[in-house]
Design a protein around this motif. Sequence first.
Motif, PDB file in Angstrom:
ATOM      1  N   TYR A 117      -0.233   3.122   3.220  1.00 21.22           N
ATOM      2  CA  TYR A 117      -0.775   4.067   2.233  1.00 21.22           C
ATOM      3  C   TYR A 117      -0.551   5.506   2.683  1.00 21.22           C
ATOM      4  CZ  TYR A 117      -4.086   6.181  -1.031  1.00 21.22           C
ATOM      5  OH  TYR A 117      -4.661   6.956  -2.009  1.00 21.22           O
ATOM      6  N   LEU A 118      -0.803   5.763   3.964  1.00 15.76           N
ATOM      7  CA  LEU A 118      -0.619   7.119   4.497  1.00 15.76           C
ATOM      8  C   LEU A 118       0.851   7.517   4.531  1.00 15.76           C
ATOM      9  CD1 LEU A 118      -3.152   7.110   7.478  1.00 15.76           C
ATOM     10  CD2 LEU A 118      -3.446   8.150   5.228  1.00 15.76           C
ATOM     11  N   SER A 119       1.741   6.525   4.663  1.00 13.26           N
ATOM     12  CA  SER A 119       3.165   6.803   4.761  1.00 13.26           C
ATOM     13  C   SER A 119       3.683   7.564   3.547  1.00 13.26           C
ATOM     14  CB  SER A 119       3.942   5.498   4.923  1.00 13.26           C
ATOM     15  OG  SER A 119       5.327   5.742   4.983  1.00 13.26           O
ATOM     16  N   THR A 120       3.321   7.114   2.361  1.00 16.04           N
ATOM     17  CA  THR A 120       3.839   7.742   1.148  1.00 16.04           C
ATOM     18  C   THR A 120       2.932   8.835   0.601  1.00 16.04           C
ATOM     19  OG1 THR A 120       2.939   5.819  -0.017  1.00 16.04           O
ATOM     20  CG2 THR A 120       5.316   5.867   0.350  1.00 16.04           C
ATOM     21  N   THR A 121       1.699   8.923   1.061  1.00 19.06           N
ATOM     22  CA  THR A 121       0.830  10.008   0.600  1.00 19.06           C
ATOM     23  C   THR A 121       0.970  11.255   1.463  1.00 19.06           C
ATOM     24  OG1 THR A 121      -0.993   9.030   1.871  1.00 19.06           O
ATOM     25  CG2 THR A 121      -0.920   8.557  -0.494  1.00 19.06           C
ATOM     26  N   THR A 122       1.105  11.065   2.775  1.00 14.12           N
ATOM     27  CA  THR A 122       1.153  12.225   3.672  1.00 14.12           C
ATOM     28  C   THR A 122       2.258  12.146   4.714  1.00 14.12           C
ATOM     29  OG1 THR A 122      -0.353  11.239   5.289  1.00 14.12           O
ATOM     30  CG2 THR A 122      -1.348  12.461   3.476  1.00 14.12           C
ATOM     31  N   SER A 123       2.962  11.037   4.817  1.00 18.09           N
ATOM     32  CA  SER A 123       4.003  10.766   5.825  1.00 18.09           C
ATOM     33  C   SER A 123       3.439  10.629   7.235  1.00 18.09           C
ATOM     34  CB  SER A 123       5.111  11.836   5.806  1.00 18.09           C
ATOM     35  OG  SER A 123       4.690  13.041   6.402  1.00 18.09           O
ATOM     36  N   VAL A 124       2.114  10.624   7.374  1.00 17.30           N
ATOM     37  CA  VAL A 124       1.472  10.471   8.689  1.00 17.30           C
ATOM     38  C   VAL A 124       1.012   9.021   8.815  1.00 17.30           C
ATOM     39  CG1 VAL A 124      -0.285  11.363  10.264  1.00 17.30           C
ATOM     40  CG2 VAL A 124       0.680  12.858   8.517  1.00 17.30           C
TER      41      VAL A 124
ATOM     42  N   THR B 162       0.823  -1.211   0.000  1.00 21.25           N
ATOM     43  CA  THR B 162       0.000   0.000   0.000  1.00 21.25           C
ATOM     44  C   THR B 162       0.857   1.260   0.000  1.00 21.25           C
ATOM     45  OG1 THR B 162      -0.215  -0.201   2.407  1.00 21.25           O
ATOM     46  CG2 THR B 162      -2.024  -1.058   1.065  1.00 21.25           C
ATOM     47  N   ALA B 163       2.099   1.169   0.485  1.00 23.32           N
ATOM     48  CA  ALA B 163       3.011   2.309   0.378  1.00 23.32           C
ATOM     49  C   ALA B 163       3.278   2.613  -1.096  1.00 23.32           C
ATOM     50  CB  ALA B 163       4.317   2.019   1.109  1.00 23.32           C
ATOM     51  N   TRP B 164       3.413   1.559  -1.882  1.00 24.12           N
ATOM     52  CA  TRP B 164       3.612   1.741  -3.331  1.00 24.12           C
ATOM     53  C   TRP B 164       2.365   2.360  -3.964  1.00 24.12           C
ATOM     54  CZ3 TRP B 164       1.193  -0.963  -7.485  1.00 24.12           C
ATOM     55  CH2 TRP B 164       1.735  -0.672  -8.739  1.00 24.12           C
ATOM     56  N   LEU B 165       1.181   1.883  -3.573  1.00 26.06           N
ATOM     57  CA  LEU B 165      -0.053   2.473  -4.091  1.00 26.06           C
ATOM     58  C   LEU B 165      -0.161   3.941  -3.699  1.00 26.06           C
ATOM     59  CD1 LEU B 165      -2.666  -0.358  -3.394  1.00 26.06           C
ATOM     60  CD2 LEU B 165      -1.751   0.353  -5.615  1.00 26.06           C
ATOM     61  N   GLY B 166       0.277   4.260  -2.478  1.00 25.10           N
ATOM     62  CA  GLY B 166       0.252   5.647  -2.034  1.00 25.10           C
ATOM     63  C   GLY B 166       1.156   6.530  -2.873  1.00 25.10           C
ATOM     64  N   ALA B 167       2.327   6.002  -3.250  1.00 18.85           N
ATOM     65  CA  ALA B 167       3.248   6.766  -4.088  1.00 18.85           C
ATOM     66  C   ALA B 167       2.614   7.082  -5.440  1.00 18.85           C
ATOM     67  CB  ALA B 167       4.544   5.986  -4.278  1.00 18.85           C
ATOM     68  N   LEU B 168       1.822   6.158  -5.963  1.00 21.54           N
ATOM     69  CA  LEU B 168       1.119   6.403  -7.220  1.00 21.54           C
ATOM     70  C   LEU B 168       0.008   7.434  -7.038  1.00 21.54           C
ATOM     71  CD1 LEU B 168       0.742   2.784  -8.674  1.00 21.54           C
ATOM     72  CD2 LEU B 168       2.443   4.517  -9.259  1.00 21.54           C
ATOM     73  N   THR B 169      -0.670   7.386  -5.900  1.00 22.54           N
ATOM     74  CA  THR B 169      -1.770   8.315  -5.627  1.00 22.54           C
ATOM     75  C   THR B 169      -1.283   9.755  -5.606  1.00 22.54           C
ATOM     76  OG1 THR B 169      -2.922   6.651  -4.300  1.00 22.54           O
ATOM     77  CG2 THR B 169      -3.587   8.938  -3.983  1.00 22.54           C
ATOM     78  N   VAL B 170      -0.099   9.978  -5.040  1.00 21.19           N
ATOM     79  CA  VAL B 170       0.434  11.333  -4.909  1.00 21.19           C
ATOM     80  C   VAL B 170       0.559  12.008  -6.273  1.00 21.19           C
ATOM     81  CG1 VAL B 170       2.495  12.650  -4.260  1.00 21.19           C
ATOM     82  CG2 VAL B 170       1.620  10.892  -2.744  1.00 21.19           C
ATOM     83  N   SER B 171       0.859  11.213  -7.287  1.00 25.21           N
ATOM     84  CA  SER B 171       1.017  11.786  -8.628  1.00 25.21           C
ATOM     85  C   SER B 171      -0.320  12.130  -9.266  1.00 25.21           C
ATOM     86  CB  SER B 171       1.769  10.799  -9.530  1.00 25.21           C
ATOM     87  OG  SER B 171       1.011   9.600  -9.716  1.00 25.21           O
ATOM     88  N   MET B 172      -1.432  11.656  -8.678  1.00 24.71           N
ATOM     89  CA  MET B 172      -2.746  11.892  -9.267  1.00 24.71           C
ATOM     90  C   MET B 172      -3.634  12.813  -8.437  1.00 24.71           C
ATOM     91  SD  MET B 172      -3.655   8.050 -10.638  1.00 24.71           S
ATOM     92  CE  MET B 172      -3.450   7.274  -9.033  1.00 24.71           C
ATOM     93  N   MET B 173      -3.318  12.973  -7.156  1.00 31.10           N
ATOM     94  CA  MET B 173      -4.168  13.778  -6.270  1.00 31.10           C
ATOM     95  C   MET B 173      -3.316  14.808  -5.548  1.00 31.10           C
ATOM     96  SD  MET B 173      -6.760  12.434  -3.271  1.00 31.10           S
ATOM     97  CE  MET B 173      -7.640  11.407  -4.446  1.00 31.10           C
ATOM     98  N   PRO B 174      -3.744  16.079  -5.521  1.00 32.80           N
ATOM     99  CA  PRO B 174      -2.938  17.114  -4.868  1.00 32.80           C
ATOM    100  C   PRO B 174      -2.792  16.887  -3.369  1.00 32.80           C
ATOM    101  CG  PRO B 174      -5.106  17.961  -5.473  1.00 32.80           C
ATOM    102  CD  PRO B 174      -4.972  16.617  -6.125  1.00 32.80           C
ATOM    103  N   GLU B 175      -1.591  17.181  -2.867  1.00 29.02           N
ATOM    104  CA  GLU B 175      -1.277  16.970  -1.453  1.00 29.02           C
ATOM    105  C   GLU B 175      -2.126  17.854  -0.545  1.00 29.02           C
ATOM    106  OE1 GLU B 175       2.671  17.747   1.145  1.00 29.02           O
ATOM    107  OE2 GLU B 175       2.956  16.504  -0.629  1.00 29.02           O
ATOM    108  N   ASP B 176      -2.504  19.052  -1.053  1.00 25.76           N
ATOM    109  CA  ASP B 176      -3.281  19.966  -0.211  1.00 25.76           C
ATOM    110  C   ASP B 176      -4.712  19.478   0.002  1.00 25.76           C
ATOM    111  OD1 ASP B 176      -4.183  20.384  -2.765  1.00 25.76           O
ATOM    112  OD2 ASP B 176      -3.900  22.548  -2.775  1.00 25.76           O
ATOM    113  N   VAL B 177      -5.100  18.418  -0.701  1.00 27.26           N
ATOM    114  CA  VAL B 177      -6.402  17.781  -0.456  1.00 27.26           C
ATOM    115  C   VAL B 177      -6.238  16.621   0.522  1.00 27.26           C
ATOM    116  CG1 VAL B 177      -8.283  16.450  -1.500  1.00 27.26           C
ATOM    117  CG2 VAL B 177      -7.348  18.438  -2.695  1.00 27.26           C
ATOM    118  N   LEU B 178      -5.164  15.871   0.344  1.00 25.42           N
ATOM    119  CA  LEU B 178      -4.934  14.694   1.174  1.00 25.42           C
ATOM    120  C   LEU B 178      -4.629  15.047   2.633  1.00 25.42           C
ATOM    121  CD1 LEU B 178      -2.746  12.515  -1.218  1.00 25.42           C
ATOM    122  CD2 LEU B 178      -4.969  11.866  -0.284  1.00 25.42           C
TER     123      LEU B 178
END
Length: 243
Positions: A137-144, A81-97
């Motif tokens: 998933y949260l690790s690579t999308t938001t580091s939280v 899910t960390a890998w999936l999160g890394a892909l999500t970051v490229s598709m969804m803005p961080e200021d939303v996540l």
Amino acid sequence: MTVLLAAAACVGFAALIAGATGFGAALVATPLMLLVGVGVTEAVVINLFVGLATRVAAAYQLRAHMDVRRVLLLGGAAIPTAWLGALTVSMMPEDVLKPAVGALTILCGIAMALPSRREPVAPSTGATLAVGALGGYLSTTTSVNGPPPVLLLSRAKVAPMTFIADLAGYFVIANLASLALLAHYGDLSLSGTGPMLGACLAVALVANQVGIAIAQRLPVALFRAGVVTMVVASGAITIAVAA
């Protein structure tokens, strides 16, 4: 030199808190480091390496208290899910996540503070895997990535040293996965961070040991209150940084 010393002080304070509660080092260190003039890229790299080093030290020191099976379930579920999160970051803005995760984290803290009417039971395999996957998933999308396993272990009322040991093992696996993903995608750079990273590592390792020593002497009720406070604070910091 002034920024280097200030960064080491920030990381040392964060490592002390993390040693005493088991998590939260990056969440405390990042805004403080940015405030004293450390760049965003440098702060991320330093936090990842410092977090890995201090958690390895804590996991080794507290290995007798660790539930190895639970750590492997949490950490193993976090990797894909960390890998999936890394892909999500490229598709969804961080200021939303980040604001959404911050709000969810605060709700986790409130849930932890609510009294439980049932006897604590060990988390099921399914719940442990689900929490590990969410943390990855949260690790690579938001580091939280701390609040999900923190909530799991808190509601199970595991002993403080087992709480810290299990989180340390989980963070070792999660941080290694995050570092590997950053290296793979070319976002990991040590250029210009050597002296600062060395100073931060040295201070953090000492401060982390002091924090663990404090945790070993805290009454259980005070330890749990400190963990709840850190969860709520981490959610608030995440929202504030994203604003």
